[in-house]
Design a protein around this motif. Structure first.
Motif, short mmCIF file in Angstrom:
data_model
loop_
_atom_site.label_atom_id
_atom_site.label_comp_id
_atom_site.label_asym_id
_atom_site.label_seq_id
_atom_site.Cartn_x
_atom_site.Cartn_y
_atom_site.Cartn_z
N GLU A 474 0.84 -1.19 0.00
CA GLU A 474 0.00 0.00 0.00
C GLU A 474 0.87 1.24 0.00
OE1 GLU A 474 -2.68 -0.04 3.25
OE2 GLU A 474 -3.76 -1.85 2.60
N GLU A 475 0.41 2.26 -0.69
CA GLU A 475 1.09 3.54 -0.68
C GLU A 475 0.92 4.22 0.67
OE1 GLU A 475 2.58 5.76 -3.41
OE2 GLU A 475 3.17 3.72 -3.86
N GLY A 476 1.95 4.94 1.10
CA GLY A 476 1.86 5.69 2.33
C GLY A 476 1.05 6.96 2.17
N ARG A 477 0.85 7.66 3.29
CA ARG A 477 0.05 8.89 3.30
C ARG A 477 0.98 10.10 3.37
NH1 ARG A 477 -3.81 8.53 8.29
NH2 ARG A 477 -1.99 7.55 9.27
N LEU A 478 0.57 11.18 2.72
CA LEU A 478 1.29 12.43 2.85
C LEU A 478 1.15 12.92 4.28
CD1 LEU A 478 2.83 14.86 1.70
CD2 LEU A 478 0.62 15.83 1.04
N LEU A 479 2.27 13.16 4.95
CA LEU A 479 2.28 13.56 6.35
C LEU A 479 2.50 15.06 6.51
CD1 LEU A 479 2.22 12.81 9.35
CD2 LEU A 479 4.64 12.18 9.17
N ILE A 480 3.58 15.56 5.93
CA ILE A 480 3.91 16.98 6.06
C ILE A 480 4.37 17.51 4.70
CG2 ILE A 480 5.30 18.71 7.26
CD1 ILE A 480 5.76 16.76 9.50
N SER A 521 -4.59 9.98 14.17
CA SER A 521 -4.71 10.75 12.93
C SER A 521 -3.33 11.21 12.47
CB SER A 521 -5.62 11.96 13.15
OG SER A 521 -4.99 12.93 13.96
N LYS A 522 -3.18 11.38 11.17
CA LYS A 522 -1.90 11.88 10.68
C LYS A 522 -1.67 13.31 11.18
CE LYS A 522 -3.39 13.64 6.13
NZ LYS A 522 -3.15 13.55 4.67
N GLU A 523 -2.76 14.03 11.44
CA GLU A 523 -2.63 15.37 12.01
C GLU A 523 -1.98 15.32 13.40
OE1 GLU A 523 -5.36 15.41 8.75
OE2 GLU A 523 -5.39 14.20 10.57
N ALA A 524 -2.32 14.28 14.17
CA ALA A 524 -1.72 14.12 15.49
C ALA A 524 -0.23 13.81 15.37
CB ALA A 524 -2.44 13.02 16.27
N LEU A 528 2.78 16.14 16.73
CA LEU A 528 3.83 15.63 17.61
C LEU A 528 5.21 16.00 17.09
CD1 LEU A 528 4.08 12.22 19.35
CD2 LEU A 528 5.88 12.84 17.73
N MET A 529 5.44 15.80 15.81
CA MET A 529 6.75 16.08 15.22
C MET A 529 7.09 17.57 15.30
SD MET A 529 6.28 13.53 11.96
CE MET A 529 7.84 13.85 11.13
N ARG A 530 6.16 18.40 14.89
CA ARG A 530 6.43 19.84 14.82
C ARG A 530 6.44 20.49 16.21
NH1 ARG A 530 3.36 21.70 9.22
NH2 ARG A 530 5.28 21.76 8.00
N PHE A 531 5.50 20.11 17.06
CA PHE A 531 5.39 20.74 18.37
C PHE A 531 6.58 20.37 19.25
CE2 PHE A 531 3.48 21.59 22.57
CZ PHE A 531 2.99 22.87 22.34
N THR A 555 -11.60 11.42 17.49
CA THR A 555 -11.58 12.77 16.92
C THR A 555 -10.25 13.45 17.25
OG1 THR A 555 -12.49 13.86 18.88
CG2 THR A 555 -14.07 12.98 17.24
N GLU A 556 -9.93 14.48 16.47
CA GLU A 556 -8.75 15.29 16.75
C GLU A 556 -8.89 15.98 18.10
OE1 GLU A 556 -7.13 17.88 13.69
OE2 GLU A 556 -8.08 16.66 12.13
N GLU A 557 -10.11 16.41 18.47
CA GLU A 557 -10.31 17.10 19.73
C GLU A 557 -9.91 16.21 20.90
OE1 GLU A 557 -13.80 19.52 22.21
OE2 GLU A 557 -14.28 18.51 20.33
N GLU A 558 -10.24 14.93 20.82
CA GLU A 558 -9.86 14.01 21.88
C GLU A 558 -8.33 13.84 21.92
OE1 GLU A 558 -11.95 10.41 21.18
OE2 GLU A 558 -13.91 11.24 21.64
N GLU A 559 -7.71 13.75 20.75
CA GLU A 559 -6.25 13.63 20.70
C GLU A 559 -5.59 14.88 21.30
OE1 GLU A 559 -5.66 10.88 16.70
OE2 GLU A 559 -5.88 13.05 16.48
#
Length: 634
Positions: A474-480, A521-524, A528-531, A555-559
């Motif tokens: 499977e192809e990976g996901r765009l992260l940043i 989520s990839k947003e999480a 993590l990486m940037r923060f 949800t992102e809010e919970e994360e």
């Protein structure tokens, strides 16, 4: 086949410029004039030969090195005997600045070759049974297989003889040279381990079992950016060559010749469906095939950072060649090691590395003490063992970033940060969106991009993650997106820190992704990486981590709340919500409490933490982009 014929006719009403060129000229003309061009010099070569027809024979002009050529040498299955390896090394030293690239198709590329030397170089290579024919443009390319085919304990069907039969169908045959609508990649694997990225090709023949008999399941339509899909066909070994030939003829006859960007086999399958393609192959080949069996190649290869025991009791020694940058001198040295201590054979890998095979256990120490192994001994880290990088700006006109040096620099940095990390991390680098470094299949993938930062043009990378090579890849996901090169290693360091902290024993990054990263989520992950990097730059001794409060949130809010809870506790030494007594009266997190408990916390961070865990959900951050914007405003 009515649908296939109809779609093919519609797609081929207007031919692209390359197809028109192929009707006006032929590769045979270019090949027959090679001696003439060598005598008359570079300026005598017409544009169509220089920029297209030479590529049919593996001869590539690279403007980055004026009046010099790259030769792509076909190495079937990555196998080199002693004479072949030495000859390649000698040619590189004599004609090509002692430079060699190992490629992701188990091939060798020689560079800096002058036009006047081309005929001689090609004849020298042919003298030991290797050729550059059909390693570029619209041809069947080099066939890859398990580099330990016939040798490893988990090799069930030795595929070398099948591979040679496949190659004999098209190699140096005028009816096939440059006659396909687009390039066509092939893989065959008879092992339980996937050591050759087996699902990433136009046609893939993968070890399978049906009714107690071992053979191959067929997967079709892989390319950069897309993995092959099941064709629901099971073949015995002797059935593979006729199936392949019929498939090739279907592609040649009905393949699309309009848009160059959408002419691979994948687009035929997308347009008419897999069943239609297989029916066409059965009609072309004059027989029907069994339905698929159970695929038997679901796992990755083993630990490749040292030695691998083989079925005959000898060992294969894995040599790491960072980004595939090798030399003629090193190739000869590796061949000499194999001849003196082993079977005299080298096996190239899709990770741009190689194995020296057939080494008895008692000779391992002596082999590893040789100069060529000494030269690379410090490269044995998880960041180098499975590193892939395509040519980059130095050798490719499409490259956006240097790439190979960037990949090596990051691997060296991460090795220093995590010197004892064990496991497996596939970092794949593509210098541009063409994706020759198969970044989409990497655990962590990088692709060179240009963008603007603070109004100025910048080169950097898009970072992907989560590509797989097990089972049906499977192809990976765009992260940043759009990370400056000098910053990328610091962001990746934060991701590797989580892998190092949470991994189980020798768990691979791919397994870690499946167990942990795929549940957030990839947003999480991006946060993590940037923060964490932001906290380090600010001199703050705290970081957010993936824990039970974050993993598995819906949800992102919970994360965000989970990350905020961590930060409050790490910064203050106290939980933001705590029970005072048996009446269950809870303290509430307040900015003044956080500042009182930890007065050194900067105001911006205090504000961010409080908005992550505010008792009133309406006042909390809902998505990670809100945090990014909030920080930028301050």
């Amino acid at each position: 086949m009515e649908k296939l014929i109809k779609v093919s006719q519609e797609r081929n009403k207007k031919l692209n410029k390359i197809e028109q060129l192929k009707q006006e000229h032929s590769p045979k003309e270019a090949w027959e004039k090679l001696e003439y061009y060598a005598q008359k010099g570079f300026s005598s070569i017409p544009e169509q030969d220089l920029n297209y027809f030479f590529k049919c024979f593996g001869v590539f002009y690279r403007p980055a090195t004026p009046e010099r050529f790259m030769l792509r040498v076909r190495i079937p299955g990555g196998r080199l005997n002693y004479q072949q390896a030495v000859k390649i090394g000698e040619v590189a030293k004599k004609y090509g600045n002692d430079y060699i690239d190992l490629t992701t198709r188990m091939q060798v590329e020689l560079r800096y070759i002058r036009i006047e030397d081309l005929p001689t170089v090609l004849k020298e290579l042919e003298s030991v049974g290797i050729t550059t024919f059909q390693t570029g443009v619209d041809n069947f390319r080099n066939i890859v297989q398990d580099p330990l085919d016939g040798l490893s304990f988990d090799n069930v069907i030795e595929t070398w003889d099948i591979l040679q039969k496949l190659q004999s169908i098209f190699l140096k045959k005028e009816e096939w040279i440059c006659k396909l609508p687009r390039k066509f990649n092939i893989s065959i694997c008879g092992s339980f381990s996937n050591r050759c990225n087996v699902y990433g090709h136009d046609a893939c023949f993968v070890l399978a079992e049906k009714d107690g008999i071992f053979g191959f399941n067929v997967f079709l339509g892989g390319k950069v950016g897309a993995v092959a899909k099941p064709a629901d066909v099971f073949l015995l070994g002797e059935e593979v060559p006729p199936f392949f030939e019929a498939l090739g003829r279907v592609f040649k006859k009905y393949g699309f010749r309009d848009s160059r960007n959408k002419n691979r086999l994948k687009y035929m399958i997308d347009a008419v469906g897999m069943e239609e393609i297989i029916k066409a192959v059965e009609i072309e080949g004059g027989r029907e095939y069994q339905k698929a069996g159970i695929t038997q190649t679901p796992v990755q290869g083993g630990d490749k950072t040292g030695k691998v025991q083989l079925k005959d009791g000898t060992f294969a020694l894995h040599m790491v060649v960072p980004s595939g940058i090798f030399s003629g001198t090193a190739m000869i040295q590796a061949a000499d090691v194999s001849k003196e201590f082993g079977s005299g054979e080298l096996r190239l890998t899709v990770e741009q590395n190689l194995y020296v095979v057939g080494i008895p256990e008692e000779s391992i120490g002596k082999a590893l003490s040789q100069p060529v192994f000494q030269q690379y001994k410090n490269r044995h880290s998880v960041f180098f063992s499975d590193l892939i990088a395509c040519a980059g700006t130095e050798h490719c006109p499409f490259g956006v970033i240097p790439n190979k040096p960037d990949a090596i620099q990051m691997a060296e940095y991460l090795t220093k940060q995590f010197p004892h990390l064990e496991g497996k991390i596939r970092m794949y680098w593509s210098a541009c969106q063409k994706g020759c470094g198969i970044h989409g299949l990497g655990d962590i993938g990088f692709v060179g991009v240009k963008f603007r930062k603070d109004g100025k043009p910048v080169t950097g990378v898009d970072i992907h993650f989560g590509g797989t090579i097990t089972k049906e890849s499977e192809e990976g996901r765009l992260l940043i997106k759009s990370v400056p090169l000098e910053e990328a290693k610091f962001l990746v360091e934060e991701l590797i820190a989580e892998y190092s902290r949470l991994k189980k024993d020798k768990e691979t990054f791919e397994e870690f992704y499946s167990r942990v990263l795929s549940r957030v989520s990839k947003e999480a992950v991006r946060f993590l990486m940037r923060f964490n990097r932001l906290l380090k730059d600010a001199g703050i001794d705290a970081r957010v981590e993936l824990n039970d409060m974050v993993i598995g949130c819906s949800t992102e809010e919970e994360e965000i709340f989970g990350f905020g809870f961590q930060l409050y506790r790490k910064l203050s030494g106290k939980s933001p919500y705590s029970r005072n007594n048996i009446l269950e009266i809870y303290d509430e997190p307040k900015p003044e409490n956080l500042k009182k408990l930890s007065p050194d916390v900067p105001n911006w961070l205090s504000d961010v933490v409080m908005k992550m865990i505010d008792k009133n959900p309406e006042r909390r951050f809902k998505v990670f982009t809100e945090i990014d914007s909030y920080i930028k405003e301050r």
